[in-house]
Design an enzyme around this catalytic site. Sequence first.
Site, PDB file in Angstrom:
ATOM      1  N   HIS A   1     -27.570  31.244  -2.589  1.00 46.47           N
ATOM      2  CA  HIS A   1     -26.707  30.071  -2.773  1.00 46.47           C
ATOM      3  C   HIS A   1     -26.574  29.621  -4.223  1.00 46.47           C
ATOM      4  O   HIS A   1     -25.562  29.036  -4.594  1.00 46.47           O
ATOM      5  CB  HIS A   1     -27.133  28.943  -1.834  1.00 46.47           C
TER       6      HIS A   1
ATOM      7  N   ASP B   1     -24.127  36.032   5.544  1.00 44.08           N
ATOM      8  CA  ASP B   1     -25.207  36.165   6.510  1.00 44.08           C
ATOM      9  C   ASP B   1     -25.021  37.382   7.405  1.00 44.08           C
ATOM     10  O   ASP B   1     -25.997  38.035   7.767  1.00 44.08           O
ATOM     11  CB  ASP B   1     -25.302  34.895   7.370  1.00 44.08           C
TER      12      ASP B   1
HETATM   13  C1  PEP Z   1     -21.824  33.046   5.092  1.00 39.50           C
HETATM   14  O1  PEP Z   1     -22.930  33.233   5.593  1.00 39.50           O
HETATM   15  O2  PEP Z   1     -21.034  33.978   4.806  1.00 39.50           O
HETATM   16  C2  PEP Z   1     -21.383  31.684   4.754  1.00 39.50           C
HETATM   17  C3  PEP Z   1     -20.179  31.427   4.312  1.00 39.50           C
HETATM   18  O3  PEP Z   1     -22.297  30.685   4.859  1.00 39.50           O
HETATM   19  P1  PEP Z   1     -23.453  30.415   3.779  1.00 39.50           P
HETATM   20  O4  PEP Z   1     -23.187  31.285   2.589  1.00 39.50           O
HETATM   21  O5  PEP Z   1     -23.420  28.983   3.450  1.00 39.50           O
HETATM   22  O6  PEP Z   1     -24.680  30.838   4.528  1.00 39.50           O
HETATM   23 MG    MG Z   2     -23.979  31.554   6.422  1.00 40.42          MG
END
Ligand code: PEP
Ligand code: MG
Length: 596
Positions: A200, A466
């Site tokens: 993140h 994910d």
């Molecule tokens: C993902 O998992 O692709 C998503 C958009 O959610 P995050 O990156 O916040 O886990």
């Molecule tokens: Mg995600």
Amino acid sequence: MSKDRKEQKEAIFNGIPASPGIAIGETFVVNVEDLPVTDDQVADERVENEVAQFEVALNETEAELDKLHKRLEEEMGEEHAKILDSHRMILADKMVKKETIELIRTRRVNAAYAFYRVLDKVLNTFDNIKDEYLKERGEDIRDVRRRVVRNLLGQKVEGLANLRKKAIVVARNLTPSDTAGLRRKYVLAFTNDRGGSTSHAAIIARSQGIPAVVGLNDFSRRAKPYDTIIVDGITGQVVLHPTPETVKIYREAQERFKEMEQELLTIKDYPAVTLDGKTIELSGNIEIDGEVEDVISHGAKGIGLFRTEYFFIMRDTLPSEEEQYKYYSGVVKRMGSDPVIIRTLDIGGDKIARWAATNQEANPFMGWRGIRFTLSRKDIFRTQLRAIYRSAVHGNVKIMFPMVSVVEEVRQAKEICEEVVEDLRKGRYQIGENVEIGVMIETPSAVAVADWLAREVDFFSIGTNDLIQYTLAVDRGNTRISYLYSDLHPSILRQIRDTVTAAHKNNIWVGICGEMPASVYGSLLLIGLGLDEFSASSYLIPEIKKIIRSVTYDETRSLVRKTLNVTTADDVRALLDRFIAEKRPELKEFIPESKS
Ligand code: PEP
Ligand code: MG
């Protein structure tokens, strides 16, 4: 600042490109995770003072833990507060205290170093233990050590809050909330020793247009404060002590990058439509409300993912319904009639809320995360949903649930939505009508039951960040295994294909809000796979729009058909390279390697 460093040799470090752009500047080294403990000696007359400071730090840490305990108890219940019991026991351990003080007195070392060494000895015994429970206690010891050392050294170490002039932040491991709190006006770029392209911290860098490189192993220990470095967020290279010739080369590359950015912005008001007329909705992802302006100025037509958890993790206490209502409404109003997809709280994994203790798990990414958290904390969930429905009155709001793995979760969440709507109506609140509900498709099991999920909701949004980590069993933040983390892998392409088929068969739309469109390869595949909407970090939107406008849907479909018949990610990449070389050479400029 660094007169004597002039002769230092240029050194190149290779990391993972996390956010495009080039920065040249002086470092601001922060070590938010482990503060540097050195074995500095203490003068004889200062020894007792050092012992006293150690005792003060222990008391401060105890008070800190008491406060945390109280808050956890109030917000999460007694059971959760208990996780701090072992921390308190370590802190109160008489032997540890006695040995530390002895070491300060006999060896004349500073308190932080002495405490560090004493706990190192304890940790050595823990590291050889196989038992999972005891291993976790090892983590507790490390946590206590960090807290005490922080209290001892806190004043002496530069923190991010001290950043007052433009610099490049060099860190061991910036957390998502550290990154979201960076003052963009001072941060030229940042580097992280840990992490991958979809951790993140990297995502936020892209959202804020800050060049970044992650996965640099021990770079934060090699760079010193005020060293001159170059960060190339396009190729993932970092140059320490660059020579004047290198600086010149990068200054030129920086200019070219800026020119390209400006040129791309000229199409910001054009539609995202392929050469043969297929329109793709192009929206922006945001983490905090302040990013809305970037989404608008980069030409997106909506918010495809509002990561609301940042509002929760950047503070010490839970936000109230009113606070959330105001916060969401601000974004909704600013977007006018364009859609705003508000994702319900997705804490867990690497997004840690101080009040939630979700990191006290062996496998946080596979643990108490996303909808699992909110369904077990219905009070928090209801409050958030109330605020979202109330904010929906100001525009075009949709609700989206994260981390769904089974159909029951969606049914339960929808039931709670219905109860919330009924309560609000009874309370004579004004609420948005016809608020669509969607789910993120980001676990392999959600893909497997996508046909059933599609009957429950109004839309899907694929979370490739994910989906890749769960499909390939590769932690998205782990640098060591990042070679496996690829959105070009056939297992991912097949799952996206199956998700799109399930959605369209059931007449719902399907978007993507993971980072896959961030590369030209990802975008081409997603166009051909038939996605209806792309949502991405705002700074990437012009490039994605340009790619969409440069190809036909038909040619990308036949490209995708070919890629679905090869066995490895490298084979897929080779097909994409050939497509670009033969059919659309103008897209070569978006392939990072061909820039340098
Ligand atoms: C993902 O998992 O692709 C998503 C958009 O959610 P995050 O990156 O916040 O886990
Ligand atoms: Mg995600």
